[in-house]
Design a protein around this motif. Structure first.
Motif, mmCIF file in Angstrom:
data_model
loop_
_atom_site.group_PDB
_atom_site.id
_atom_site.type_symbol
_atom_site.label_atom_id
_atom_site.label_comp_id
_atom_site.label_asym_id
_atom_site.label_seq_id
_atom_site.Cartn_x
_atom_site.Cartn_y
_atom_site.Cartn_z
ATOM 1 N N UNK A 1 -1.921 -24.354 14.288
ATOM 2 C CA UNK A 1 -2.381 -23.231 13.290
ATOM 3 C C UNK A 1 -3.860 -23.107 13.232
ATOM 4 N N UNK A 2 -4.275 -22.041 13.035
ATOM 5 C CA UNK A 2 -5.444 -21.434 12.969
ATOM 6 C C UNK A 2 -6.023 -21.692 11.526
ATOM 7 N N UNK A 3 -4.935 -20.888 10.819
ATOM 8 C CA UNK A 3 -5.331 -20.616 9.194
ATOM 9 C C UNK A 3 -4.524 -21.638 8.341
ATOM 10 N N UNK A 4 -5.214 -22.039 6.834
ATOM 11 C CA UNK A 4 -4.654 -22.614 6.083
ATOM 12 C C UNK A 4 -3.687 -21.774 5.227
ATOM 13 N N UNK A 5 -3.734 -20.503 5.359
ATOM 14 C CA UNK A 5 -2.850 -19.575 4.574
ATOM 15 C C UNK A 5 -3.136 -18.110 4.774
ATOM 16 N N UNK A 6 -2.417 -17.494 4.824
ATOM 17 C CA UNK A 6 -2.272 -15.865 5.140
ATOM 18 C C UNK A 6 -1.782 -15.280 3.620
ATOM 19 N N UNK A 7 -2.826 -14.391 3.608
ATOM 20 C CA UNK A 7 -2.735 -13.881 1.902
ATOM 21 C C UNK A 7 -2.083 -12.351 1.983
ATOM 22 N N UNK A 8 -1.156 -12.523 1.061
ATOM 23 C CA UNK A 8 -0.169 -11.172 1.014
ATOM 24 C C UNK A 8 -0.477 -10.610 -0.342
ATOM 25 N N UNK A 9 -1.073 -9.277 -0.392
ATOM 26 C CA UNK A 9 -1.293 -8.831 -1.700
ATOM 27 C C UNK A 9 -0.896 -7.401 -1.576
ATOM 28 N N UNK A 10 -0.797 -6.745 -2.677
ATOM 29 C CA UNK A 10 -0.629 -5.157 -2.826
ATOM 30 C C UNK A 10 -1.725 -4.581 -2.492
ATOM 31 N N UNK A 11 -1.652 -3.724 -1.603
ATOM 32 C CA UNK A 11 -2.688 -2.749 -1.102
ATOM 33 C C UNK A 11 -2.701 -1.410 -1.766
ATOM 34 N N UNK A 12 -3.966 -1.273 -2.473
ATOM 35 C CA UNK A 12 -3.849 0.026 -3.265
ATOM 36 C C UNK A 12 -4.025 1.051 -2.319
ATOM 37 N N UNK A 13 -3.421 2.200 -2.527
ATOM 38 C CA UNK A 13 -3.538 3.413 -1.640
ATOM 39 C C UNK A 13 -4.469 4.608 -2.402
ATOM 40 N N UNK A 14 -5.390 4.157 -3.311
ATOM 41 C CA UNK A 14 -6.274 4.753 -3.956
ATOM 42 C C UNK A 14 -7.529 4.393 -3.344
ATOM 43 N N UNK A 15 -8.555 4.965 -3.587
ATOM 44 C CA UNK A 15 -9.905 4.328 -3.258
ATOM 45 C C UNK A 15 -10.631 3.753 -4.462
ATOM 46 N N UNK A 16 -9.900 3.814 -5.659
ATOM 47 C CA UNK A 16 -10.530 2.967 -6.660
ATOM 48 C C UNK A 16 -10.579 1.301 -6.380
ATOM 49 N N UNK A 17 -11.309 0.541 -6.457
ATOM 50 C CA UNK A 17 -11.354 -0.630 -6.189
ATOM 51 C C UNK A 17 -10.545 -1.406 -7.556
ATOM 52 N N UNK A 18 -9.792 -2.298 -7.144
ATOM 53 C CA UNK A 18 -9.051 -3.052 -8.352
ATOM 54 C C UNK A 18 -9.281 -4.344 -8.501
ATOM 55 N N UNK A 19 -8.807 -5.049 -9.425
ATOM 56 C CA UNK A 19 -9.223 -6.544 -9.793
ATOM 57 C C UNK A 19 -8.652 -7.342 -8.427
ATOM 58 N N UNK A 20 -7.451 -6.903 -8.227
ATOM 59 C CA UNK A 20 -6.667 -7.755 -7.097
ATOM 60 C C UNK A 20 -7.312 -7.871 -5.898
ATOM 61 N N UNK A 21 -7.824 -6.709 -5.498
ATOM 62 C CA UNK A 21 -8.864 -6.732 -4.185
ATOM 63 C C UNK A 21 -10.025 -7.388 -4.346
ATOM 64 N N UNK A 22 -10.427 -7.204 -5.560
ATOM 65 C CA UNK A 22 -11.730 -8.070 -5.732
ATOM 66 C C UNK A 22 -11.380 -9.564 -5.597
ATOM 67 N N UNK A 23 -10.233 -10.102 -6.066
ATOM 68 C CA UNK A 23 -9.793 -11.469 -6.275
ATOM 69 C C UNK A 23 -9.740 -11.905 -4.992
#
Length: 162
Positions: A3-25
């Protein structure tokens, strides 16, 4: 373990251009705590999977090269009619092939889980979620907060190189 990574991160990707907290996180807070302060290696879509790559096969390879899956539960993820491809592959890998452990981070109060897809409800029933309540604390970036301690508990052991 190959294994190369300790974790693969899955998050909801925003389809708008506004940055949201989840993406910042995902792009700022998680790498700062888990990579810089704790020594883990994360695979994050949009950072570690490049434009022009065959996305589907890149996602599959990266998931199989990860020791854990971190899924960020948000209302956006729950209300999404068609779960992202990486979520399908990840849950298949975790539940059917039984070769990857899942860490569920509840980023906002979900309440009842009945709208979640059955596979996520099954994982929650088995092991629960780690709840993000950091907005109430002074230092959300503190790696010693209860939240990050719980996340690290579910992560694989890091091998400190001496």
């Amino acid at each position: 373990d190959g294994k190369i990574y300790d974790a693969y991160v899955i998050y909801p990707r925003s389809h708008t251009n506004e940055a949201n907290f989840v993406e910042y996180f995902v792009y700022q807070i998680m790498p700062d705590i888990l990579e810089n302060k704790c020594g883990y290696k994360l695979c994050i879509y949009g950072r570690d999977i490049y434009p022009g790559e065959d996305t589907a096969s890149a996602i599959e390879k990266k998931i199989h090269k990860s020791r854990r899956l971190i899924i960020l539960l948000t209302h956006q993820l729950i209300n999404c009619k068609e779960p992202a491809y990486d979520q399908h592959i990840a849950l298949y890998s975790a539940l059917i092939q039984n070769d990857t452990k899942v860490i569920l981070l509840e980023m906002e109060t979900i309440g009842t889980y009945e709208k979640l897809q059955e596979s996520l409800r099954f994982i929650i029933k088995q092991q629960g979620t780690v709840k993000w309540k950091e907005q109430h604390t002074v230092h959300p970036q503190s790696s010693n907060s209860k939240f990050w301690k719980q996340v690290r508990y579910h992560m694989p052991l890091t091998l400190k190189s001496s």
